[in-house]
Design a protein around this motif. Structure first.
Motif, short mmCIF file in Angstrom:
data_model
loop_
_atom_site.label_atom_id
_atom_site.label_comp_id
_atom_site.label_asym_id
_atom_site.label_seq_id
_atom_site.Cartn_x
_atom_site.Cartn_y
_atom_site.Cartn_z
N GLY A 1 18.96 -12.48 -12.26
CA GLY A 1 18.75 -13.87 -12.26
C GLY A 1 19.41 -14.83 -12.61
O GLY A 1 19.72 -15.83 -12.23
N VAL A 2 20.55 -14.36 -13.58
CA VAL A 2 21.44 -15.22 -13.97
C VAL A 2 22.45 -15.43 -12.81
O VAL A 2 22.97 -16.37 -12.54
N LEU A 3 22.96 -14.15 -12.12
CA LEU A 3 23.77 -14.36 -10.84
C LEU A 3 23.20 -15.44 -9.80
O LEU A 3 23.72 -16.34 -9.42
N LEU A 4 21.77 -15.47 -9.56
CA LEU A 4 21.23 -16.38 -8.75
C LEU A 4 21.37 -17.71 -9.24
O LEU A 4 21.55 -18.68 -8.49
N ARG A 5 21.11 -17.92 -10.49
CA ARG A 5 21.40 -19.38 -10.88
C ARG A 5 22.63 -19.81 -10.93
O ARG A 5 22.73 -21.12 -10.91
N GLU A 6 23.75 -19.00 -11.08
CA GLU A 6 24.97 -19.52 -10.84
C GLU A 6 25.46 -20.10 -9.62
O GLU A 6 26.06 -20.83 -9.30
N ARG A 7 24.28 -19.38 -8.71
CA ARG A 7 24.55 -19.92 -7.27
C ARG A 7 23.77 -20.80 -6.89
O ARG A 7 23.57 -21.53 -5.87
N GLY A 8 23.01 -21.63 -7.97
CA GLY A 8 22.24 -22.71 -7.79
C GLY A 8 20.76 -22.50 -7.51
O GLY A 8 19.77 -23.15 -7.13
N GLY A 9 20.35 -20.97 -7.60
CA GLY A 9 18.85 -20.72 -7.25
C GLY A 9 18.07 -20.02 -8.39
O GLY A 9 18.66 -20.06 -9.57
N PHE A 10 17.11 -19.34 -8.09
CA PHE A 10 16.25 -18.66 -9.17
C PHE A 10 15.82 -17.24 -8.40
O PHE A 10 15.62 -17.15 -7.34
N ILE B 1 17.67 -21.67 1.25
CA ILE B 1 16.53 -21.36 0.12
C ILE B 1 17.04 -21.59 -1.15
O ILE B 1 18.17 -21.96 -1.15
N ARG B 2 16.04 -21.88 -1.98
CA ARG B 2 16.36 -22.12 -3.25
C ARG B 2 16.11 -21.31 -4.18
O ARG B 2 16.59 -21.14 -5.52
N GLY B 3 15.34 -20.05 -3.89
CA GLY B 3 15.20 -19.16 -4.84
C GLY B 3 14.60 -17.88 -4.19
O GLY B 3 14.41 -17.70 -2.88
N VAL B 4 14.54 -16.78 -4.75
CA VAL B 4 14.18 -15.46 -4.27
C VAL B 4 12.97 -14.87 -5.10
O VAL B 4 12.97 -14.91 -6.18
N VAL B 5 11.93 -14.46 -4.43
CA VAL B 5 10.74 -13.98 -4.92
C VAL B 5 10.40 -12.55 -4.51
O VAL B 5 10.76 -12.22 -3.45
N VAL B 6 10.44 -11.60 -5.57
CA VAL B 6 10.46 -10.17 -5.49
C VAL B 6 9.14 -9.85 -5.89
O VAL B 6 8.57 -10.24 -6.53
N GLY B 7 8.73 -8.69 -5.11
CA GLY B 7 7.33 -8.06 -5.55
C GLY B 7 7.27 -7.31 -6.82
O GLY B 7 6.15 -6.98 -7.48
N VAL C 1 19.80 -12.14 1.95
CA VAL C 1 19.18 -13.16 1.07
C VAL C 1 20.32 -13.76 0.45
O VAL C 1 20.13 -15.34 0.53
N THR C 2 21.27 -13.34 -0.04
CA THR C 2 22.21 -14.13 -0.83
C THR C 2 23.05 -15.01 0.23
O THR C 2 23.38 -16.26 -0.18
N ALA C 3 23.14 -14.43 1.31
CA ALA C 3 23.80 -15.39 2.36
C ALA C 3 23.16 -16.75 2.50
O ALA C 3 23.59 -17.82 2.80
N THR C 4 21.79 -16.37 2.67
CA THR C 4 20.89 -17.67 3.23
C THR C 4 20.82 -18.60 1.68
O THR C 4 20.74 -19.91 2.06
N LEU C 5 20.77 -17.95 0.58
CA LEU C 5 21.01 -18.83 -0.56
C LEU C 5 22.30 -19.71 -0.49
O LEU C 5 22.16 -20.96 -0.93
N SER C 6 23.35 -19.04 -0.23
CA SER C 6 24.70 -19.77 -0.33
C SER C 6 24.81 -20.86 0.74
O SER C 6 25.25 -21.69 0.55
N ALA C 7 23.90 -20.64 1.73
CA ALA C 7 24.00 -21.68 2.86
C ALA C 7 23.03 -22.60 2.66
O ALA C 7 23.00 -23.80 3.28
N GLY C 8 22.29 -22.80 1.41
CA GLY C 8 21.52 -23.64 1.11
C GLY C 8 20.30 -23.72 1.81
O GLY C 8 19.33 -24.73 1.70
N PRO D 1 11.70 -26.36 -10.64
CA PRO D 1 12.04 -25.09 -11.49
C PRO D 1 11.09 -24.00 -10.94
O PRO D 1 10.04 -24.28 -10.56
N PRO D 2 11.39 -22.83 -11.49
CA PRO D 2 10.47 -21.62 -11.16
C PRO D 2 9.04 -21.98 -11.77
O PRO D 2 9.08 -22.25 -12.90
N GLY D 3 7.78 -21.62 -11.14
CA GLY D 3 6.67 -21.96 -11.94
C GLY D 3 5.93 -23.26 -11.41
O GLY D 3 4.85 -23.53 -11.69
N SER D 4 6.85 -24.05 -10.90
CA SER D 4 6.23 -25.36 -10.48
C SER D 4 5.66 -25.49 -8.99
O SER D 4 5.75 -24.39 -8.38
N LEU D 5 4.95 -26.53 -8.77
CA LEU D 5 4.36 -26.47 -7.61
C LEU D 5 5.27 -27.23 -6.73
O LEU D 5 5.91 -28.28 -7.15
#
Length: 147
Positions: A97-106, A75-81, A66-73, A5-9
């Motif tokens: 954030g909800v949209l990305l979680r629905e796609r399996g990411g964060f 990446i697991r998440g997106v970090v924004v500045g 970014v979203t194509a890369t997430l959909s392809a599996g 999950p987000p925040g984990s190492l």
């Protein structure tokens, strides 16, 4: 793929995304995102950016990649500045954030400083740094010798 999950190492592949009107702001957003990911030992699989914050997020080429890369599996998440890189306010940021979680990411916001670490993580990092420098070995010998 890891399910940390987000925040984990751990080895979590992420994308760093930034959107700003100036190259300086883009660079700062990317740097913040990379630092945030590195502090958590996440693998930065790619960095994308867009230079038109006025353009709707879903129409930005960098965000589409970014979203194509997430959909392809890949990446697991997106970090924004910062939240403004993807939305105009906190509610919009949360919605993405909800949209990305629905796609399996964060979605992670790197603008709130360094990685939040538990006391155990801080202690472990201090122990590792001490062992690498030889500090503990020297301290232990000194303590034993002075008894």
């Amino acid at each position: 793929m890891p399910n940390n999950p987000p925040g984990s190492l751990g080895h979590v592949p992420v994308a760093v995304y930034s959107c700003a009107a100036t190259s300086t702001a883009l660079s700062e957003g990317e740097e913040r995102g990379r630092y945030y990911a590195d502090a958590r030992h996440w693998h930065v699989a790619g960095v994308w950016s867009d230079s038109d914050p006025a353009r709707p997020l879903m129409e930005r080429p960098g965000w589409q990649a970014v979203t194509a890369t997430l959909s392809a599996g890949m990446i697991r998440g997106v970090v924004v500045g910062g939240p403004t890189h993807v939305g105009s306010d906190a509610a919009q940021f949360a919605a993405f954030g909800v949209l990305l979680r629905e796609r399996g990411g964060f979605l992670a916001d790197a603008s709130n400083g360094t990685a939040g670490r538990t006391p155990g993580q801080v202690r472990r990092r201090r122990d590792i740094a001490g062992a690498a420098s030889g500090w503990f070995a020297q301290t232990d010998q000194h303590d034993e010798g002075s008894s």
